[in-house]
Enzyme design. Sequence first.
Site, PDB file in Angstrom:
ATOM      1  N   ARG A  30      36.763  29.497  99.248  1.00  0.00           N
ATOM      2  CA  ARG A  30      36.978  28.562  98.116  1.00  0.00           C
ATOM      3  C   ARG A  30      36.733  27.097  98.487  1.00  0.00           C
ATOM      4  O   ARG A  30      37.289  26.201  97.868  1.00  0.00           O
ATOM      5  CB  ARG A  30      38.388  28.685  97.521  1.00  0.00           C
ATOM      6  CG  ARG A  30      38.631  30.020  96.877  1.00  0.00           C
ATOM      7  CD  ARG A  30      39.619  29.918  95.709  1.00  0.00           C
ATOM      8  NE  ARG A  30      39.974  31.261  95.291  1.00  0.00           N
ATOM      9  CZ  ARG A  30      41.217  31.762  95.314  1.00  0.00           C
ATOM     10  NH1 ARG A  30      42.231  31.011  95.650  1.00  0.00           N
ATOM     11  NH2 ARG A  30      41.438  33.004  94.942  1.00  0.00           N
ATOM     12  N   ARG A  79      38.262  23.364  93.738  1.00  0.00           N
ATOM     13  CA  ARG A  79      39.037  22.290  93.127  1.00  0.00           C
ATOM     14  C   ARG A  79      39.594  21.243  94.075  1.00  0.00           C
ATOM     15  O   ARG A  79      40.069  20.210  93.630  1.00  0.00           O
ATOM     16  CB  ARG A  79      40.178  22.893  92.301  1.00  0.00           C
ATOM     17  CG  ARG A  79      39.690  23.391  90.952  1.00  0.00           C
ATOM     18  CD  ARG A  79      40.843  23.942  90.161  1.00  0.00           C
ATOM     19  NE  ARG A  79      41.321  25.195  90.709  1.00  0.00           N
ATOM     20  CZ  ARG A  79      42.458  25.771  90.355  1.00  0.00           C
ATOM     21  NH1 ARG A  79      43.253  25.196  89.479  1.00  0.00           N
ATOM     22  NH2 ARG A  79      42.819  26.926  90.866  1.00  0.00           N
ATOM     23  N   ARG A 121      32.277  19.637  87.431  1.00  0.00           N
ATOM     24  CA  ARG A 121      32.838  20.612  86.503  1.00  0.00           C
ATOM     25  C   ARG A 121      33.194  19.971  85.166  1.00  0.00           C
ATOM     26  O   ARG A 121      33.021  20.576  84.106  1.00  0.00           O
ATOM     27  CB  ARG A 121      34.086  21.252  87.120  1.00  0.00           C
ATOM     28  CG  ARG A 121      34.681  22.227  86.164  1.00  0.00           C
ATOM     29  CD  ARG A 121      35.678  23.162  86.716  1.00  0.00           C
ATOM     30  NE  ARG A 121      36.364  23.780  85.574  1.00  0.00           N
ATOM     31  CZ  ARG A 121      37.162  24.803  85.662  1.00  0.00           C
ATOM     32  NH1 ARG A 121      37.393  25.340  86.806  1.00  0.00           N
ATOM     33  NH2 ARG A 121      37.739  25.290  84.597  1.00  0.00           N
ATOM     34  N   ASP A 144      31.176  33.742  90.954  1.00  0.00           N
ATOM     35  CA  ASP A 144      32.442  34.447  90.771  1.00  0.00           C
ATOM     36  C   ASP A 144      32.204  35.935  90.978  1.00  0.00           C
ATOM     37  O   ASP A 144      31.125  36.439  90.652  1.00  0.00           O
ATOM     38  CB  ASP A 144      32.981  34.201  89.357  1.00  0.00           C
ATOM     39  CG  ASP A 144      34.431  34.610  89.242  1.00  0.00           C
ATOM     40  OD1 ASP A 144      35.304  33.772  89.520  1.00  0.00           O
ATOM     41  OD2 ASP A 144      34.700  35.788  88.918  1.00  0.00           O
ATOM     42  N   TYR A 147      39.835  44.708  87.545  1.00  0.00           N
ATOM     43  CA  TYR A 147      39.708  43.778  86.408  1.00  0.00           C
ATOM     44  C   TYR A 147      39.134  44.470  85.179  1.00  0.00           C
ATOM     45  O   TYR A 147      39.525  44.191  84.052  1.00  0.00           O
ATOM     46  CB  TYR A 147      38.826  42.586  86.783  1.00  0.00           C
ATOM     47  CG  TYR A 147      39.522  41.566  87.641  1.00  0.00           C
ATOM     48  CD1 TYR A 147      40.425  40.657  87.076  1.00  0.00           C
ATOM     49  CD2 TYR A 147      39.293  41.483  89.005  1.00  0.00           C
ATOM     50  CE1 TYR A 147      41.072  39.704  87.860  1.00  0.00           C
ATOM     51  CE2 TYR A 147      39.933  40.542  89.794  1.00  0.00           C
ATOM     52  CZ  TYR A 147      40.819  39.654  89.219  1.00  0.00           C
ATOM     53  OH  TYR A 147      41.463  38.725  89.989  1.00  0.00           O
TER      54      TYR A 147
END
Lengths: 377, 377
Positions: B62, B66, B75, B112, B189
């Site tokens: 990651r 962020r 973003r 992703d 998922y």
Amino acid sequence: MKKSFLREAFFIFYHIALFEFFVVYPKIKILAYLCHMQLKNDLLLRAAKGEPVERTPVWLMRQAGRILPEYRAVRDSVSGFIELAQTPDLAAEVTIQPVDILGVDAAIIFSDILVIPEAMGLPYEMVEKRGPYFPNTIQSERDLKKLKIANGSHDLKYVIDAILITKRALNGRVPLIGFAGAPWTIFAYMIEGSGSKTFSKARAMLYTHPKLSHQLLQMITESTINYLKAQINAGVNLVQIFDSWAGILPPNHYDEFSLRYISQICDAITEVPKTVFAKGAFFAREKMGALNCETIGLDWNMGIAESRNMIGPNKTLQGNLDPAALYGNANEVEAATIAMLDQFKGTRHIANLGHGVYPDIDPEMVKVFVNTVKNYR
Amino acid sequence: MKKSFLREAFFIFYHIALFEFFVVYPKIKILAYLCHMQLKNDLLLRAAKGEPVERTPVWLMRQAGRILPEYRAVRDSVSGFIELAQTPDLAAEVTIQPVDILGVDAAIIFSDILVIPEAMGLPYEMVEKRGPYFPNTIQSERDLKKLKIANGSHDLKYVIDAILITKRALNGRVPLIGFAGAPWTIFAYMIEGSGSKTFSKARAMLYTHPKLSHQLLQMITESTINYLKAQINAGVNLVQIFDSWAGILPPNHYDEFSLRYISQICDAITEVPKTVFAKGAFFAREKMGALNCETIGLDWNMGIAESRNMIGPNKTLQGNLDPAALYGNANEVEAATIAMLDQFKGTRHIANLGHGVYPDIDPEMVKVFVNTVKNYR
């Protein structure tokens, strides 16, 4: 005059002694008998202590919960979870329901691990579908000063009352389990303020404020010991310590910030058998074998033979069917339960799931699980 | 007439041969050189293959995320995560940012794991602060029929384009890592429809519909192989398989419903080194040592010596500093990083955290982590 005084004194002493022997002593005996009433089913306690049992005892984590329509009916009669837990009559009622309906070998008092932060001065709310929420959290030395060490019987009187009512109503049918959260898990909520996938704020605190962390953990530990002692005085027959968030700490932090405090609790509680369930703490199994407790709970990820090997032969193991196995049909649930029992066969074991029963499980499948254990030889 | 025809044919063939040798062949050579350009820093690849390295390579799961204000700026220029991932120029930009800003030894393509269900015909949304959400899920044979096996280069063209742009822009500075989710995690998922603490619906499916489960897992596996092959053709130098929800399966289900499919992927990908990261699958470490891959990622709960012992000497281990350790100050981060490196010393190792970097971590502390690895001897 002196002689008459002595005779008088002897006369009084004699009558006091008679009264003690024929009136007070029998009452104490009766009281003691009522308190430590012979259990009709003490399988759980014997299995915990490693004594011989005719069959493996069985109960379920979260058995007094949302799977039962009877539970939901009681819960719907009040404002929500917290009011239910704080109303002793109702808490006792939902505690006993699974004994009647599912036929488990133990009741566990209906309550929540988060009553401890509340009793220490940090109240919480239970937000529907989101879980617990603390309006205030502990971030500094100053926040810590607002907390007190909880007194079990006074600050958590509603739990103690629920235990007294439950014991009376159970009438010795099965043992009653008391419980508390492990200090690390309680700490995690008190810092984080809510549930979390990572509890990163709580874990950050261990790195950035280790001293403050230890102070808070020690306060939680002492509160928990007081609380468990009060539960035991009220009649619980076994206590379980839930370390629900054990599995998010690296092994060295788990030793330092969790196991150390669980160990203090195990050493302090000498009256009843103790079970420690540290979910996800696969890395701590060897050290858990050295805890001063009788039973270690295994989650469904922990291999049974491997865990026995790491924990050693001198503990009872509790668990560990995958809670999702109960989504199967009756034949599948039975087969999965037998496969689990086969792996524990001949060793100290209390049957349970590897975690709490999921709320959407069919109670009929829970009964299949319970009955399969009861019929297994 | 016949002789003249032969002479003509020879003449044409001779000129074609000349053209091929002096014009086409050099162009192919140049193209091949550009495609398989010599990397200026190939530490990651050598470490993965167990070849000698001057120092331990370092990157972060990651890292393109962020923590970087530069990422947030990009973003904020689009509607959200999914548009960013589907805009190749911007995806390439945020892929390269950590190489420039943090000085890591590898880039990982910004994307992703859930692009695979989408490419198979099951689209998802990314709900702010809640995570992924699938409006439709797979519950039956009929749902399965609506899905197709994804074709990597066509159905996921935006990822492939982002890789081509990134490779050009990186200009061989560091290797580019491609990735995909492990079939079990993708399956979880697709059944559950969103993130979950327990993924109990997905786990129920394994018990209640094992055949359907295997069919879907096989379709995901084939889609994933196509996808990774397309990534490799576009230039990624190493691929990582993320089994984020490995840790919620009991060991026997993990073998049957996850490891079996990861193994298929590892066997199918022969062009570049492969890394498998199965979070929480502590119980599978021994079997992971037998996978046809070069590197195994360790999460921060997995003891280093113990993992090496279980996995064996023939794999590179990647990890495994507790992501929460980066909440400390510079001295604490440095000390924690060195303590981790000391435990891996002398063995095949790629430095990383035990999971993705938390979004509120100070990028300066990430730099301390990266530089500590780079300066360690």
